[in-house]
Scaffold this motif. Structure first.
Motif, PDB file in Angstrom:
ATOM      1  N   ALA A  93       0.710  -1.374  -0.136  1.00 57.37           N
ATOM      2  CA  ALA A  93       0.073  -0.079  -0.076  1.00 57.37           C
ATOM      3  C   ALA A  93       0.974   1.349   0.195  1.00 57.37           C
ATOM      4  CB  ALA A  93      -0.846  -0.056   1.291  1.00 57.37           C
ATOM      5  N   VAL A  94       1.893   1.220   0.709  1.00 61.40           N
ATOM      6  CA  VAL A  94       2.763   2.554   0.857  1.00 61.40           C
ATOM      7  C   VAL A  94       3.718   2.631  -0.486  1.00 61.40           C
ATOM      8  CG1 VAL A  94       5.018   3.067   1.598  1.00 61.40           C
ATOM      9  CG2 VAL A  94       3.195   2.329   3.199  1.00 61.40           C
ATOM     10  N   VAL A  95       3.834   1.335  -1.208  1.00 60.59           N
ATOM     11  CA  VAL A  95       4.475   1.559  -2.609  1.00 60.59           C
ATOM     12  C   VAL A  95       3.626   2.271  -3.518  1.00 60.59           C
ATOM     13  CG1 VAL A  95       5.117   0.092  -4.659  1.00 60.59           C
ATOM     14  CG2 VAL A  95       6.252  -0.475  -2.259  1.00 60.59           C
ATOM     15  N   MET A  96       2.582   1.636  -3.400  1.00 55.74           N
ATOM     16  CA  MET A  96       1.098   2.531  -4.230  1.00 55.74           C
ATOM     17  C   MET A  96       1.112   3.699  -3.847  1.00 55.74           C
ATOM     18  SD  MET A  96      -2.058   3.441  -3.958  1.00 55.74           S
ATOM     19  CE  MET A  96      -2.749   2.727  -2.471  1.00 55.74           C
ATOM     20  N   ALA A  97       1.116   4.122  -2.667  1.00 54.74           N
ATOM     21  CA  ALA A  97       0.790   5.645  -2.325  1.00 54.74           C
ATOM     22  C   ALA A  97       2.044   6.466  -2.700  1.00 54.74           C
ATOM     23  CB  ALA A  97       0.632   5.708  -0.893  1.00 54.74           C
ATOM     24  N   ILE A  98       3.344   5.820  -2.639  1.00 52.06           N
ATOM     25  CA  ILE A  98       4.386   6.823  -2.948  1.00 52.06           C
ATOM     26  C   ILE A  98       4.365   7.045  -4.686  1.00 52.06           C
ATOM     27  CG2 ILE A  98       6.900   6.701  -3.310  1.00 52.06           C
ATOM     28  CD1 ILE A  98       7.102   5.314  -0.633  1.00 52.06           C
ATOM     29  N   LEU A  99       3.919   5.883  -5.400  1.00 51.54           N
ATOM     30  CA  LEU A  99       4.059   6.055  -6.832  1.00 51.54           C
ATOM     31  C   LEU A  99       3.135   6.922  -7.140  1.00 51.54           C
ATOM     32  CD1 LEU A  99       4.833   2.265  -7.886  1.00 51.54           C
ATOM     33  CD2 LEU A  99       6.389   4.217  -7.821  1.00 51.54           C
ATOM     34  N   SER A 100       1.906   6.943  -6.661  1.00 45.47           N
ATOM     35  CA  SER A 100       0.899   7.725  -7.192  1.00 45.47           C
ATOM     36  C   SER A 100       0.674   9.131  -6.455  1.00 45.47           C
ATOM     37  CB  SER A 100      -0.707   7.182  -6.940  1.00 45.47           C
ATOM     38  OG  SER A 100      -0.811   7.016  -5.387  1.00 45.47           O
ATOM     39  N   GLU A 101       1.289   9.356  -5.393  1.00 43.41           N
ATOM     40  CA  GLU A 101       1.165  10.540  -4.670  1.00 43.41           C
ATOM     41  C   GLU A 101       2.553  11.428  -4.810  1.00 43.41           C
ATOM     42  OE1 GLU A 101      -1.813  11.717  -4.094  1.00 43.41           O
ATOM     43  OE2 GLU A 101      -2.516   9.694  -4.624  1.00 43.41           O
TER      44      GLU A 101
END
Ligand SMILES: Nc1ncnc2c1ncn2[C@@H]1O[C@H](COP(=O)(O)OP(=O)(O)OP(=O)(O)O)[C@@H](O)[C@H]1O
Ligand SMILES: [Mg+2]
Lengths: 396, 239
Positions: A93-101
């Motif tokens: 989830a953190v990977v996803m958030a870093i990439l998208s945000e």
């Protein structure tokens, strides 16, 4: 429909029925009974418990941990365990958030990348388990600690990444099926289920194989129709059927079909039932094991993304606290055997429903979480006791 | 005809097999007997491709063949039922029969086709199981052994090897399995039966091959041989 040439599977004699019970062939009935008991108890203690609003919240709360629980089932089926699922869910989830945000990737691409990251984590676990022959308990315990560490490292000093409320990810858990769509899907599901049952029955009769008495498939289709229609009715009285529930339910159904109707699924059960027999039958045991760990971590990653969507944020606590334990407990309460080879994906759905209902009901009654933990523990102990007794029955 | 010719195998200091030969013909049950450690299991493993011999090899229809792995043996039509049953107790009879060779179309299992063939196979062997879709865990020992033997027939083999198929069974279930072995013979299969039970051997076999200390120690036509002469060959008392 009654054809003289049709061989009807005879109902079981009482003795055989008892024998089946002793062998743990109870199916989902204990859990369903438990759910009814929960509904009665909490429903009578608090009039809000069975309200459409609360039941819809319940449906929304289930999806993330339920998806992680699905992954746990994949490894439990092999008689292994994945203790890292919580940490992996948070990490991805953190990977996803870093990439998208932080890096402003397209959210879909960010989600996809996070799932691939989950797959790589699972691959690593699977290889450590099969190649180095480390016990899965140890491999994934290391994962539990290590991936949590990586999560904290990636988040850095900020410690939290907010996902915009109107962004794609956050929208996932704030999308509701319009009533016409919900009813169309329901009708389609019931029709497909009935049609496949009917075709299967025709084919069996054509192949001169025994079929069950006619009332049984009719009852099953009717039961499905009632459960689905009831759920849609209740949720439509509130905000509608949450997309999150549809996603989770879809995963449960698809994975169940894969497990029961493909050679891969058959081999999963075979490896969980008797590794040596599977190996002698020429099944690639190593490949099945690695795949199970990959599936587990990918599902954990997806569950983590759903959780982030619910929270509209990821933080240092993502995937932590009791998520892992609840996911494992749900799988077991739902009827997945800890000894491998027995269980279906519906266990995740039923088990998480039990746990969330208890959590939710206790919350409504403003019972302290200490009591909630103890009650959940009692339910879990009961489920494992049933599993152990069933196993003892089947080996004697 | 399948022959093992002049097989030798040494494990460290132990000469497990020394120039052993064995002929197996279609429609014939050959019993392999011998004392503990005589080399029976080792010979079977060589024929089944699980162990490669130091010298000697297999000849099928007068042609030498190479059997390096169990898979090679299976491809040549040699099917083995090991002493420990190798069934998945959580799977039903159909799934066990087709384990590892599932019939499928576009990677979807053909449940009906498999159940149909399973039923036909079990019926032709006169194996009676009331519901072949219950987990194997719920069957009796004799039924399980029958399933294990029937499983060996799925690949249409020409030789079936049975390692101690009646060792763990009661009287009635032993009779069931012996009947099943006779039916394999009627199907024209070559059968190699390992057993410590001379009563079973005499009841079902056509020929008895005796191993002693890793060597051929006698061969009898079951119909003509007395129990004493077989026992003498096993113990070496005749020498
Ligand atoms: N893997 C192995 N490593 C070392 N020695 C072995 C091995 N397998 C068999 N042996 C030896 O080879 C000899 C023959 O063994 P084998 O198992 O073939 O006998 P057997 O006739 O099957 O005996 P039993 O009736 O007890 O099953 C024995 O002395 C045994 O100790
Ligand atoms: Mg032996």
């Amino acid at each position: 429909m009654t054809n003289a040439a049709t061989t009807v599977r005879k109902p079981y004699t009482p003795k055989e029925a008892v024998e089946r019970l002793r062998h743990g062939d109870l199916g989902a009935w204990p859990v369903v009974g438990g759910l009814i008991a929960i509904a009665i108890v909490f429903g009578s203690l608090n009039e809000h418990f069975l309200s459409p609003e609360n039941l819809t919240n319940l449906a929304l709360q289930m999806a993330a941990t339920g998806t992680i629980s699905l992954g746990i089932i994949m490894v439990l089926l092999l008689g292994e365990i994945d203790l890292s699922a919580g940490s992996v869910s948070g990490l991805c989830a953190v990977v996803m958030a870093i990439l998208s945000e932080r890096m402003h990737w397209n959210p879909l691409l960010a989600i996809l990348t996070a799932l691939v990251a989950g797959a790589l984590v699972g691959l690593l676990h699977g290889l450590m388990f099969t190649r180095i022959r480390m016990p899965s308990f140890v491999v994934t315990l290391a994962g539990l600690i290590g991936w949590q560490g990586l999560l904290l490292y990636l988040l850095g000093s900020g410690g939290i990444i907010n996902l915009p409320f109107d962004g794609f990810v956050a929208k996932l858990s704030d999308t509701w099926l319009p009533s016409w769509l919900a009813w169309t899907v329901t009708a389609a599901l019931v029709t497909v289920y009935a049609a496949s049952g009917l075709i299967g029955r025709r084919l069996r009769i054509a192949a001169d194989l025994p079929v069950t008495a006619t009332w049984w498939p009719v009852a099953k289709v009717g039961g499905l129709a009632i459960v689905l229609a009831g759920s849609v009715l209740v949720m439509s009285a509130d905000r509608g059927v949450p997309l999150l529930l549809v996603i989770f339910g879809g995963l449960v159904v698809v994975l169940d079909l894969v497990l029961r109707h493909t050679a891969f699924g058959r081999w999963m059960y075979a490896v969980g039932g008797n590794v040596e027999a599977a190996r002698r039958a020429g099944i690639g045991v190593t490949r099945i094991r690695v795949l199970a760990f990959v599936l587990s971590s990918v599902l954990a990653a997806f569950g983590g993304i759903l959780a982030a969507s619910r929270l509209s944020a990821v933080n240092q606590g993502s995937g932590g606290s009791d998520i892992l334990l609840m996911a494992i407990a749900a799988a077991v309460i739902g009827g997945t055997s800890l000894f491998g080879g027995r269980g279906r994906t519906y266990a995740a759905l039923l088990g998480i429903l039990v746990i969330q209902s208890i959590t939710n009901g206790m919350y409504l009654l403003s019972v302290d979480s200490s009591v909630r933990y103890m009650v959940t523990a009692a339910v879990l102990a009961l489920a494992v006791a049933i599993d152990s007794l069933a196993r003892r029955g089947s080996t004697t | 005809m399948i022959s093992a010719t002049d097989i030798s195998k040494r494990y460290g200091a132990v000469q497990a097999l020394q120039g052993v030969s064995l002929d197996l013909r279609p429609g014939e049950v050959v019993a392999l007997v011998g004392d503990n450690g005589a080399g029976k299991s080792t010979l079977v493993k060589v024929i089944a491709g699980a162990v490669s011999p130091d010298s000697g090899g297999l000849v099928i229809d007068d042609r030498p063949v190479h059997v390096g792995t169990p898979h090679d043996a299976q491809r040549l039509g040699i099917s083995t039922v090991y002493q420990d049953l190798a069934l998945c107790e959580n799977l039903d009879v159909v799934a066990n029969l087709f384990l590892g060779s599932e019939r499928r179309r576009l990677s979807i299992l053909s449940h009906i086709r498999m159940e149909r063939s399973a039923r036909d196979l079990l019926t032709s062997l006169d194996v009676r199981i009331r519901d072949i879709r219950v987990p194997v865990a719920m069957l009796s020992g004799g039924q399980r052994q029958s399933v294990a033997i029937a499983r060996a027939l799925i690949g249409e083999p020409r030789l079936v090897i049975l390692d101690e198929p009646t060792a763990a069974l009661g009287v009635e279930q032993t009779a069931q399995v012996l009947d099943l072995i006779r039916r394999l013979r009627e199907r024209g299969l070559a059968v190699l039966l390992i057993s410590h039970n001379l009563a079973d051997v005499r009841a079902v076999s056509d020929r008895v091959v005796v191993l002693r200390l890793g060597r051929n120690a006698g061969e009898f036509r079951t119909a003509d041989a007395s129990q004493e002469s077989i026992v003498a060959a096993i113990t070496g008392a005749a020498a």
